[in-house]
Design a protein around this motif. Structure first.
Motif, short mmCIF file in Angstrom:
data_model
loop_
_atom_site.label_atom_id
_atom_site.label_comp_id
_atom_site.label_asym_id
_atom_site.label_seq_id
_atom_site.Cartn_x
_atom_site.Cartn_y
_atom_site.Cartn_z
N SER B 3 0.86 -1.18 0.00
CA SER B 3 0.00 0.00 0.00
C SER B 3 0.89 1.22 0.00
O SER B 3 1.72 1.40 0.87
N PHE B 4 0.70 2.05 -1.03
CA PHE B 4 1.53 3.24 -1.11
C PHE B 4 0.84 4.42 -0.45
O PHE B 4 1.33 5.53 -0.49
N GLU B 5 -0.34 4.15 0.12
CA GLU B 5 -1.09 5.27 0.68
C GLU B 5 -0.93 5.40 2.18
O GLU B 5 -1.37 6.36 2.77
N ASP B 6 -0.37 4.38 2.79
CA ASP B 6 -0.15 4.45 4.22
C ASP B 6 0.82 5.62 4.44
O ASP B 6 2.00 5.52 4.19
N ASP B 7 0.28 6.75 4.89
CA ASP B 7 1.11 7.93 4.80
C ASP B 7 1.94 8.21 6.06
O ASP B 7 2.22 9.33 6.38
N TYR B 34 9.17 4.68 3.52
CA TYR B 34 7.93 4.07 3.98
C TYR B 34 8.07 2.56 4.07
O TYR B 34 8.97 1.97 3.46
N GLU B 37 9.22 -0.06 1.24
CA GLU B 37 9.89 0.64 0.15
C GLU B 37 11.38 0.27 0.10
O GLU B 37 12.02 0.15 1.13
#
Lengths: 231, 262
Positions: B3-7, B34, B37
């Motif tokens: 998930s690239f939205e977990d900010d 993140y 990554e």
């Protein structure tokens, strides 16, 4: 709103190793692809067709303009989105298939094809089954599936790359010469898949030299020479 | 699924700077990493990439700047505000560090099983049979034959040693792993095997990784993001394929154009 829209996109390369030579390649690129539509880019070699696809996918950075991509309920401008956002859009919404396989050492053909699904979270057995079906569809003999493709023929590598790139059902699909060195039987497979995806609402931007294939899939043709810079 | 939205970044570097006396090692490096990554740091010798890695992994203290790390409870902690034992505990449990030379990351006189099991004992495991079973499982995952579990790494080839070092680092399921030229010094065929292994394990375990390498092919294969360093500074950063396909800085263009095509 279209699934994909380019607004006033411009791209210039600055070649620092050639004394800072500026190489303007594209300006005022405006085009859009609706869901269920296939836009084919035409124009002579060097006109910037592949560059447009690379700008959309984000391999090339955009100097000016916007690249609007529909991602679920939102619209993202890939020209300004941070790297993580671009990665997310690529994974969910944007597929990009070239004719060249970037072979990963030691990884079997089946795993290479299944990998994008696994990255999306599909369980391994399911991804492998889907990959096997896709390889079968592209007439890749089963005895090759467990081998790394580094030693395969160019045509076999291309079909593995197509199977990999076309396996996930992305709502937007970029195709760069997908049929370049395929035989008639496998060209027909590509045409079938593109038609299927269109009927299920995918927006497609393609570069296709083969006139028959172009006629079979294109809804709109865009001549990119009008985006070429005067240089 | 990634998930690239977990900010919430796992690690935040702010203005990391290191001077060795008056000599600049690294100036003003800032980035966020993140979960899951993989970031490559590339540059030639003396570019500052090793200094940056040593600062991030708390082996050397920055002259200026700070590093924030998200602990397992979700809170951010400044690494150099933690006590020395706290930092060491983090390094042993939540982090991994793969050295270029496996001799620096392994205990050469201890069996392979012991090398892997030691990290488990460091996080409190005491059941010998369980530790041995886990160690044996990990040796399998890094493709070391089971019958070599009681041999010391002295008897291993370079590639096997490097794979053992990776097993030793990953057995505690770290959230962040640092790698310093992990394929340096290995034969090309051995490198390919190691790269394939790293790629698979890092993505399966969703580990965040920072990989220092001078090899752009390694960066392309393993990383999502890349930072290019020169003369102690980060001169270009972004998505890996973007920076390598469309490099903007003169030095990055030189690096990319200097790769020999095969």
């Amino acid at each position: 709103m279209p699934a994909l829209e380019l607004k006033d996109v411009a791209k210039t390369f600055t070649m620092h190793l050639q004394g800072g030579l500026k190489l303007p390649v594209l300006r005022d690129v405006n085009l859009a692809a609706e869901a269920g539509q296939c836009v084919v880019l035409t124009g002579p070699s060097g006109a910037g067709k592949s560059s447009i696809l690379k700008l959309i996918y984000g391999n090339y950075r955009v100097d000016q303009g916007a690249i609007l991509v529909r991602d679920g309920d939102t619209t993202v401008d890939l020209a300004t989105a941070p790297p993580r956002r671009i990665l997310a859009v690529r994974q969910r919404a944007l597929g990009y298939v070239t004719q060249f396989l970037r072979a990963v050492p030691r990884v079997s053909a089946l795993d290479i094809v299944a990998e994008p699904l696994i990255a999306e979270g599909v369980i391994a057995a399911e991804a492998a089954a889907a990959a096997a079906a896709m390889l079968t569809r592209f007439n890749v003999p089963e005895r090759l599936w467990s081998l790394p493709p580094a030693t395969f023929s160019g045509g076999e590598q291309q079909r593995i790359n197509l199977a990999r790139g076309l396996l996930p059902e992305h709502p937007i699909l970029l195709l760069d010469e997908p049929t370049a060195s395929l035989d008639a039987r496998n060209r027909a497979v590509v045409v079938d898949i593109v038609r299927e995806r269109k009927s299920r609402g995918a927006a497609i931007v393609a570069i296709v030299h083969d006139e028959q294939v172009r006629d079979d899939i294109a809804d709109v043709a865009v001549d990119v020479t009008r985006f070429a810079t005067a240089a | 699924m990634i998930s690239f939205e977990d900010d919430k970044p796992l690690l935040i570097a702010e203005g990391l700077t290191k001077y060795y006396g008056r000599q600049l090692g690294c100036r003003d490096a800032s980035f966020e990493l993140y979960e899951g990554e993989v970031m490559a740091v590339v540059g030639e010798s003396g570019s500052g990439k090793s200094t940056l890695l040593q600062m991030l992994s708390t082996q050397i203290e920055p002259s200026a700047g700070r590093i924030l790390y998200r602990m397992r409870d979700g809170g951010l902690q400044s690494l150099w505000d933690m006590s020395e034992p706290e930092r060491r505990f983090l390094l042993r449990t939540d982090w991994g560090y793969v050295h270029q030379d496996p001799q620096h990351g392994l205990r050469m006189g201890v069996s392979a099983g012991g090398n892997v099991g030691e990290r488990l004992m460091a996080i409190g495991q005491r059941n010998y049979a369980g530790i041995r079973a886990t160690a044996s499982d990990w040796l399998g995952r890094v493709e070391i034959p089971e019958d070599r579990i009681d041999d010391t790494p002295r008897t291993y080839s370079g590639g096997m040693r490097q794979r053992l070092q990776i097993a030793r680092n990953l057995v505690t399921a770290p959230r962040l792993i640092f790698m310093d030229e992990p394929t340096g010094g290995l034969d090309v065929s051995v490198q390919a095997r190691l790269l394939d292994l790293l790629r698979r394990i890092v993505s399966e375990m969703r580990i965040a990784a920072i990989i220092v390498t001078h090899d752009l092919a390694v960066a392309r294969l393993l990383s999502n993001r890349i930072m290019v360093m020169k003369g102690g500074e980060v001169i270009e950063a972004g998505l890996t394929d973007q920076v390598l396909d469309d490099p903007h800085q003169p030095y990055t263009q030189l690096l990319v154009s200097s790769i020999l095509p095969v």
